[in-house]
Design a protein around this motif. Structure first.
Motif, PDB file in Angstrom:
ATOM      1  N   HIS A  79       0.823  -1.209   0.000  1.00  0.00           N
ATOM      2  CA  HIS A  79       0.000   0.000   0.000  1.00  0.00           C
ATOM      3  C   HIS A  79       0.861   1.265   0.000  1.00  0.00           C
ATOM      4  N   GLU A  80       1.980   1.224   0.707  1.00  0.00           N
ATOM      5  CA  GLU A  80       2.890   2.366   0.693  1.00  0.00           C
ATOM      6  C   GLU A  80       3.453   2.588  -0.710  1.00  0.00           C
ATOM      7  N   MET A  81       3.807   1.525  -1.399  1.00  0.00           N
ATOM      8  CA  MET A  81       4.318   1.640  -2.768  1.00  0.00           C
ATOM      9  C   MET A  81       3.223   2.136  -3.715  1.00  0.00           C
ATOM     10  N   GLN A  82       1.990   1.657  -3.530  1.00  0.00           N
ATOM     11  CA  GLN A  82       0.877   2.120  -4.364  1.00  0.00           C
ATOM     12  C   GLN A  82       0.657   3.617  -4.190  1.00  0.00           C
ATOM     13  N   GLU A  83       0.766   4.090  -2.969  1.00  0.00           N
ATOM     14  CA  GLU A  83       0.596   5.516  -2.701  1.00  0.00           C
ATOM     15  C   GLU A  83       1.696   6.327  -3.390  1.00  0.00           C
ATOM     16  N   LYS A  84       2.925   5.831  -3.325  1.00  0.00           N
ATOM     17  CA  LYS A  84       4.033   6.516  -3.996  1.00  0.00           C
ATOM     18  C   LYS A  84       3.830   6.541  -5.503  1.00  0.00           C
ATOM     19  N   LEU A  85       3.351   5.421  -6.063  1.00  0.00           N
ATOM     20  CA  LEU A  85       3.079   5.371  -7.500  1.00  0.00           C
ATOM     21  C   LEU A  85       1.976   6.349  -7.885  1.00  0.00           C
ATOM     22  N   SER A  86       0.967   6.472  -7.051  1.00  0.00           N
ATOM     23  CA  SER A  86      -0.113   7.422  -7.327  1.00  0.00           C
ATOM     24  C   SER A  86       0.420   8.849  -7.351  1.00  0.00           C
ATOM     25  N   CYS A  87       1.325   9.170  -6.449  1.00  0.00           N
ATOM     26  CA  CYS A  87       1.932  10.510  -6.436  1.00  0.00           C
ATOM     27  C   CYS A  87       2.737  10.750  -7.709  1.00  0.00           C
ATOM     28  N   ILE A  88       3.500   9.764  -8.122  1.00  0.00           N
ATOM     29  CA  ILE A  88       4.293   9.893  -9.348  1.00  0.00           C
ATOM     30  C   ILE A  88       3.370  10.057 -10.549  1.00  0.00           C
ATOM     31  N   ASP A  89       2.303   9.251 -10.616  1.00  0.00           N
ATOM     32  CA  ASP A  89       1.347   9.370 -11.718  1.00  0.00           C
ATOM     33  C   ASP A  89       0.730  10.767 -11.761  1.00  0.00           C
ATOM     34  N   TYR A  90       0.421  11.317 -10.599  1.00  0.00           N
ATOM     35  CA  TYR A  90      -0.157  12.655 -10.556  1.00  0.00           C
ATOM     36  C   TYR A  90       0.854  13.703 -11.031  1.00  0.00           C
ATOM     37  N   MET A  91       2.112  13.566 -10.629  1.00  0.00           N
ATOM     38  CA  MET A  91       3.135  14.511 -11.092  1.00  0.00           C
ATOM     39  C   MET A  91       3.300  14.437 -12.601  1.00  0.00           C
ATOM     40  N   ILE A  92       3.283  13.219 -13.157  1.00  0.00           N
ATOM     41  CA  ILE A  92       3.373  13.060 -14.615  1.00  0.00           C
ATOM     42  C   ILE A  92       2.187  13.743 -15.275  1.00  0.00           C
ATOM     43  N   TYR A  93       1.000  13.515 -14.746  1.00  0.00           N
ATOM     44  CA  TYR A  93      -0.211  14.129 -15.283  1.00  0.00           C
ATOM     45  C   TYR A  93      -0.094  15.651 -15.277  1.00  0.00           C
ATOM     46  N   GLU A  94       0.349  16.216 -14.163  1.00  0.00           N
ATOM     47  CA  GLU A  94       0.467  17.672 -14.051  1.00  0.00           C
ATOM     48  C   GLU A  94       1.493  18.229 -15.047  1.00  0.00           C
ATOM     49  N   ILE A  95       2.614  17.582 -15.182  1.00  0.00           N
ATOM     50  CA  ILE A  95       3.650  18.057 -16.119  1.00  0.00           C
ATOM     51  C   ILE A  95       3.124  17.987 -17.550  1.00  0.00           C
ATOM     52  N   GLU A  96       2.474  16.868 -17.910  1.00  0.00           N
ATOM     53  CA  GLU A  96       1.939  16.746 -19.274  1.00  0.00           C
ATOM     54  C   GLU A  96       0.844  17.778 -19.526  1.00  0.00           C
ATOM     55  N   ARG A  97       0.019  18.046 -18.528  1.00  0.00           N
ATOM     56  CA  ARG A  97      -1.049  19.044 -18.672  1.00  0.00           C
ATOM     57  C   ARG A  97      -0.447  20.427 -18.923  1.00  0.00           C
ATOM     58  N   LYS A  98       0.609  20.771 -18.166  1.00  0.00           N
ATOM     59  CA  LYS A  98       1.261  22.062 -18.353  1.00  0.00           C
ATOM     60  C   LYS A  98       1.915  22.157 -19.718  1.00  0.00           C
ATOM     61  N   GLN A  99       2.493  21.052 -20.195  1.00  0.00           N
ATOM     62  CA  GLN A  99       3.107  21.050 -21.533  1.00  0.00           C
ATOM     63  C   GLN A  99       2.052  21.322 -22.594  1.00  0.00           C
ATOM     64  N   LYS A 100       0.887  20.718 -22.455  1.00  0.00           N
ATOM     65  CA  LYS A 100      -0.195  20.912 -23.439  1.00  0.00           C
ATOM     66  C   LYS A 100      -0.680  22.350 -23.416  1.00  0.00           C
ATOM     67  N   GLU A 101      -0.770  22.947 -22.203  1.00  0.00           N
ATOM     68  CA  GLU A 101      -1.189  24.339 -22.091  1.00  0.00           C
ATOM     69  C   GLU A 101      -0.187  25.263 -22.761  1.00  0.00           C
ATOM     70  N   CYS A 102       1.081  25.019 -22.533  1.00  0.00           N
ATOM     71  CA  CYS A 102       2.112  25.844 -23.149  1.00  0.00           C
ATOM     72  C   CYS A 102       2.132  25.672 -24.648  1.00  0.00           C
ATOM     73  N   GLY A 103       1.924  24.476 -25.102  1.00  0.00           N
ATOM     74  CA  GLY A 103       1.891  24.188 -26.530  1.00  0.00           C
ATOM     75  C   GLY A 103       0.747  24.872 -27.244  1.00  0.00           C
ATOM     76  N   SER A 104      -0.404  24.988 -26.564  1.00  0.00           N
ATOM     77  CA  SER A 104      -1.579  25.624 -27.181  1.00  0.00           C
ATOM     78  C   SER A 104      -1.406  27.145 -27.189  1.00  0.00           C
ATOM     79  N   ASP A 105      -0.584  27.731 -26.281  1.00  0.00           N
ATOM     80  CA  ASP A 105      -0.336  29.167 -26.271  1.00  0.00           C
ATOM     81  C   ASP A 105       0.532  29.584 -27.459  1.00  0.00           C
ATOM     82  N   GLU A 106       1.398  28.685 -27.925  1.00  0.00           N
ATOM     83  CA  GLU A 106       2.319  29.013 -29.017  1.00  0.00           C
ATOM     84  C   GLU A 106       1.632  29.012 -30.359  1.00  0.00           C
ATOM     85  N   SER A 107       0.447  28.385 -30.494  1.00  0.00           N
ATOM     86  CA  SER A 107      -0.233  28.245 -31.790  1.00  0.00           C
ATOM     87  C   SER A 107      -0.816  29.543 -32.254  1.00  0.00           C
TER      88      SER A 107
END
Length: 77
Positions: free
Chosen positions: A49-77
């Protein structure tokens, strides 16, 4: 067998599975074996369960970084 003695066993080159088998053999009866196995299972589930929680945090960080990349990419268009 407590956590410290299992850690000592691992440090001495004995795998955790071997340490568990050795402990099971040394216990006096099936009731003691069941008790040991249930304690060990709880310990493993807690670690899982501790490892699952850590994986969930990592997944959320990946999600946030990808979301910010998409936002920045749409500003350049």
């Amino acid at each position: 067998m407590d956590v410290k003695s299992m850690e000592r066993g691992c440090h001495q080159g004995i795998s955790e599975a071997d340490a568990c088998r050795s402990e099971l053999v040394s216990l006096p009866d099936d009731a003691a074996r069941i008790c040991f196995l249930r304690r060990h299972r709880r310990k493993l589930m807690t670690a899982l369960h501790e490892m699952q929680e850590k994986l969930s945090c990592i997944d959320y960080m990946i999600y946030e970084i990808e979301r910010k990349q998409k936002e920045c990419g749409s500003d350049e268009s």
